[in-house]
Every structure is written in structure tokens, then in C-alpha cells.
Design an enzyme around this catalytic site. Structure first.
Site, PDB file in Angstrom:
ATOM      1  N   ASP A  93       0.860  -1.178   0.000  1.00 22.33           N
ATOM      2  CA  ASP A  93       0.000   0.000   0.000  1.00 22.33           C
ATOM      3  C   ASP A  93       0.899   1.232   0.000  1.00 22.33           C
ATOM      4  O   ASP A  93       1.330   1.720   1.035  1.00 22.33           O
ATOM      5  CB  ASP A  93      -0.903  -0.008   1.230  1.00 22.33           C
ATOM      6  N   GLU A  94       1.239   1.692  -1.198  1.00 21.22           N
ATOM      7  CA  GLU A  94       2.132   2.837  -1.377  1.00 21.22           C
ATOM      8  C   GLU A  94       3.414   2.683  -0.549  1.00 21.22           C
ATOM      9  O   GLU A  94       3.748   3.532   0.275  1.00 21.22           O
ATOM     10  CB  GLU A  94       1.409   4.134  -1.016  1.00 21.22           C
ATOM     11  N   PRO A  95       4.160   1.601  -0.776  1.00 18.82           N
ATOM     12  CA  PRO A  95       5.361   1.333   0.032  1.00 18.82           C
ATOM     13  C   PRO A  95       6.491   2.346  -0.163  1.00 18.82           C
ATOM     14  O   PRO A  95       7.421   2.381   0.650  1.00 18.82           O
ATOM     15  CB  PRO A  95       5.797  -0.061  -0.452  1.00 18.82           C
TER      16      PRO A  95
ATOM     17  N   THR B 135      -0.656   7.368  -7.350  1.00 16.85           N
ATOM     18  CA  THR B 135      -1.612   8.301  -6.772  1.00 16.85           C
ATOM     19  C   THR B 135      -1.362   9.691  -7.331  1.00 16.85           C
ATOM     20  O   THR B 135      -0.224  10.156  -7.371  1.00 16.85           O
ATOM     21  CB  THR B 135      -1.480   8.346  -5.237  1.00 16.85           C
TER      22      THR B 135
END
Length: 485
Positions: free
Chosen positions: A121-123, A204
Site C-alpha cells: 500500500d504505497e510502500p 496516486t
């Protein structure tokens, strides 16, 4: 991070919409104390013609609810699993078996129509530092191998959702776009992996955060308004923040040798509470502007007539347990409220002026917890701060929908939030004798004193009535409640 706004309506993902502007779907997060039951959410998706959904994990109840829906699914792998998936092919095979193969449907069967596995998750989020960087590529390779062994590699693609701060431009112009220096090596390896397997770049785009962080971005520019002052970059003219950010990414991709990489906007939206300019009316303007822009297929100055291949609105529903490190607005990205009620209108060209709300939602009884004005309230502020350390008080933060309610009504808001999240337990409205249970709704104007849903997935909220012991810590941590003083 950015995991709602969105009128989900976007959902437009409607087949006819997909043919117009690249498919549009929604992010479905479940970081809520009392989440809407998965079956009810799937009904909501289908009622609004939402054909694609992006998940942040692989909750079995969610996947079971999606089975047979024919909704395209991006299933997520939490950052916490990246290390083990990087170090063990067997762990990757087990994950794929347990979370993909078990539910998979090729075609229109009774299973889940998986399209992507989102690794992490958006590392790359800058606030994580480099803690996940060493594991991402290895984990992606192992998941890819596991999909191949399960004969799913041609059906399901591996992607890595990248945060809005993955790329930047010091000049503020797209022509200066590049990836963060600390990411260069890993990013090139990731892009080589994605290119090899014909997978898109998930990213994003956040006009809302760009507006809040960049003094050169006006609200009109972020909202796609024709009155916005355009930004010039050499011979290119930018009329909105979305195109500016998107082409900054396009330049970053070109700089490292991937000018034709397909792009999926994995998260984009506008919050509706928790800070100034986060309102339903503003979100509606943004969403209409975004949808119209995507539907026009005009693309951007660097990619004319070539919009993102898919776009996922962030997000479907509000989530009262999301981290608020970035801001209290993080809990209010939903196109729908936590209980599945639309926040605004959108017309997606489907002869539907309104979104369809969730139906037959089951709530706790019509009871609220408020402050007892007949008691000594000299210690009420400290107790309210403690309550808000567990409950969601983001609406009473500066700029929030309940920011202007006067003392001690804001104390009541804190008490009620705690009381509802604890399933209206009688002792959760005690507050040292300062709480009072009422059947009279204390909501007023735009400030809603919520009643939670009957179902709860948060076992921790069913325990004893607990407060954090250090009031000073509460004062420093929950500055949004400074108005209590």
C-alpha cells in the site's frame, strides 16, 4: 495513504464509460470501526454500475462478497507482508493460493474476476523512509512466479501502487519531473519488471494535497475551473493540477527510459471534511471536473488523446480508523458516508442524476451520548481529549463540519463518537459521571452526530471502558481539539 471521494459514481466504470475514457473504478477500504457489511457494499457497487474496485488487502469476507459479481478486482497485499514474500517463494505461492486461486473466476463464473495484485500500500511513501525498498522487487518477482505456477499469469498482473510523493519537480513544471533520488535504483528495477510483464504503473495523483502543499496551486486550478490561471511550461499550457502532476510523472518515466509506460491512476479524490476546503460541494466540483476531463479523452499536453488507462476514485466510503498523520481529512475521502449514503450528485451520462444509496442499512438504536450540563465540567476538556484518542473527532478539527459548534457541545461530540464506536455500551457514556444518554438527536446544520452501524469488525472496541492515562500526551497529539480550551 490518500487510501475517498468520489462519487463513486465513477463507478462509471460502466462499460459504456470505459469505452469513452478508460475505465473508472473506486478504492474500497475497510479501515473502519463499524464497516458496512461486504455484501451490502457489493450491492452498492452494482447499483451504481461500478465495474472495477481496488482493495487494500485480501479480506476473505470481502472476496466472498465479490464472488460472482463480475466486478474487476485489484486485490492488495499489505506492506507488512513484503519482507516475507521477498524472502520466500513458498510464502508467495501460499499467498496466491489462499487469496487468488481459491476465489478466481475465468470469465463469468461464481468466482472473483481478479485483474491485478497490488503489492504493498504505497510502500514508497516518503514517511516510510526506505524500510520497504529492499523487499519490493523480490516480492513482485515471487508473486509473479506464483501466479505463473497457478496458470494465472496471463489473467492477473502484478503492480506496485506508488504514492504521490514518488515523483517531483523542484521547478513546479512538468519538464523538471523526476523520481525521488532515493528511489532511482529501485524504481528502474520496478519499471523493468512492469515492462517485461506488460503491467501498468500504478500511481496516486492528489490535486487536493498539491493544493495544500504548493502555494503556486490555486483552488480553481485544482478544481478544473475554466477561470483558473494557466501554468506555462515552455510551449505547453496547463489548465489544471491533474494534468500538471500527470505530465510531471510522464517526464519522470521518460527520464529513466520508459516514455511509453501505461499509467493507472490508482488513487485520486477530494475529501469532504476535516480541514478547510474539504466539503461535499467542493468535492462535487472536483469530481465533475475530473470525470468530464477523463471522458473527453483529451489527455494531457505530453500525452494528448491518451488519458490514463484506468482511474480509481479514492474512495468509496469514509473510514473512521484511518491514520491522520497527513491530516484529519484522511477519514473523509468517501464518495459515500460510512453507511453508504451519497454525499453529492454526479451525472455520468447514464440518465442518473443521483447516486444510489445503500439500502436496508442496520444501525444501532437511536441513542446519543452528550455532556451533562448539570455537572461540574472543569475537567471535561481533558476527558474529551482522552476519548478522542480512541474515537473519531476529525469533524471538530479546524475547518471541519463541526468546527463551529460551541463549548460544551464539542465535548458532547467527542463523548458521542466514543460511545458509538463502543457499540453504545452503557459504561462508555460514563466519563466520570459527565456523560448522559439521550434519545434527542444533538445534530445541527451540517454537524452530524452519528449513530454507528449494528455490525462491527473491531473486537478491540468491545472491551472494557478504557482511557489513555496521559492527558498531556492527548493535548499534544490531538491538537485538532484545541478548541475545547
Amino acid at each position: 495513504m490518500f487510501p475517498y471521494l468520489t462519487l463513486l459514481v465513477l463507478l462509471l466504470a460502466i462499460p459504456s464509460m470505459g469505452s469513452l475514457a478508460g475505465a473508472i473504478g473506486v478504492n474500497w477500504g475497510t479501515n473502519a470501526s463499524h464497516p458496512l457489511p461486504p455484501a451490502k457494499v457489493v450491492e452498492l457497487l452494482k447499483a451504481n454500475n461500478i465495474a472495477k474496485v481496488k482493495l487494500f488487502d485480501a479480506d476473505p469476507l470481502v472476496l466472498e462478497a465479490l464472488s460472482g459479481s463480475n466486478i474487476g478486482v485489484t486485490v492488495g497485499i499489505p506492506n507488512s507482508l513484503l519482507k516475507s514474500l521477498n524472502s520466500s517463494k513458498k510464502a508467495a505461492e501460499s499467498w496466491v493460493h489462499d487469496n487468488v486461486t481459491r476465489y478466481f473466476s475465468a470469465g463469468h463464473g461464481n468466482g472473483v474476476r481478479f485483474e491485478y495484485v497490488a503489492l504493498g500500500d504505497e510502500p514508497f511513501l516518503q514517511s516510510y523512509s526506505e524500510q520497504f525498498h529492499p523487499f519490493i522487487i523480490g516480492a513482485a518477482m515471487n508473486i509473479q512466479i506464483a501466479l505463473g505456477r497457478a496458470n494465472l499469469a496471463s489473467e492477473v498482473k502484478v503492480v506496485v501502487p506508488c504514492s504521490f510523493d514518488t515523483f517531483l519537480s523542484e521547478s513546479g513544471k512538468p519538464s523538471g519531473g523526476h523520481f525521488r533520488p532515493d528511489l532511482n535504483k529501485t524504481m528502474i528495477e520496478l519499471l523493468e519488471f512492469l515492462s517485461k510483464h506488460h503491467s501498468p504503473f500504478f500511481v496516486t495523483i492528489s490535486p487536493f494535497i498539491s493544493f495544500h502543499q504548493n502555494k503556486n496551486i490555486s483552488l480553481d486550478f485544482a478544481l478544473f475551473k475554466e477561470t483558473a490561471h494557466p501554468h506555462k511550461d515552455s510551449h505547453k499550457t496547463y489548465k489544471n493540477s491533474f494534468d500538471l502532476s500527470y505530465d510531471t510523472l510522464v517526464t519522470a518515466l521518460s527520464t529513466v527510459g520508459f516514455p511509453e509506460m501505461d499509467i493507472v491512476v490508482a488513487q485520486i479524490g477530494w475529501p469532504t471534511d476535516g480541514v478547510a476546503n474539504a466539503t461535499s460541494s467542493t468535492a462535487e466540483i472536483f469530481m465533475k471536473g475530473l470525470i468530464n476531463h477523463l471522458r473527453s479523452r483529451s489527455g494531457t499536453p505530453l500525452r494528448p488523446r491518451n488519458p490514463p488507462i484506468e482511474t480509481y476514485i479514492y474512495s468509496l466510503l469514509d473510514e473512521d480508523q484511518r491514520r491522520t498523520a497527513t491530516g484529519n481529512f484522511e477519514r473523509h475521502w468517501g464518495v459515500f458516508t460510512f453507511d453508504g449514503q451519497a454525499k453529492y450528485h454526479l451525472n455520468f451520462g447514464q440518465n442518473a442524476e443521483k447516486l444510489v444509496n445503500a439500502r436496508n442499512v442496520e444501525y444501532l438504536p437511536s441513542r446519543w451520548c452528550v455532556v451533562n450540563n448539570n455537572k461540574d465540567l472543569s475537567n471535561a476538556t481533558a476527558i474529551a481529549l482522552e476519548a478522542c484518542s480512541v474515537a473519531d473527532c476529525s469533524a471538530i478539527s479546524p475547518g471541519g463540519s463541526c468546527h463551529n459548534i460551541s463549548w460544551p457541545r464539542n465535548i458532547s461530540y467527542a463523548f458521542n463518537s466514543y460511545y458509538q464506536q463502543h457499540n453504545q455500551r452503557h459504561d462508555s457514556c460514563d466519563f466520570g459521571g459527565l456523560g448522559l444518554i439521550t434519545t434527542v438527536d444533538p445534530s445541527a446544520d451540517n454537524c452530524r452526530f452519528t449513530i454507528e452501524l449494528r455490525t462491527s469488525h473491531s473486537a478491540s472496541l468491545h472491551g472494557a471502558y478504557l482511557f489513555l492515562r496521559t492527558v498531556l500526551l492527548m493535548f499534544s497529539t490531538f491538537t485538532c481539539l484545541s478548541k475545547f480550551t
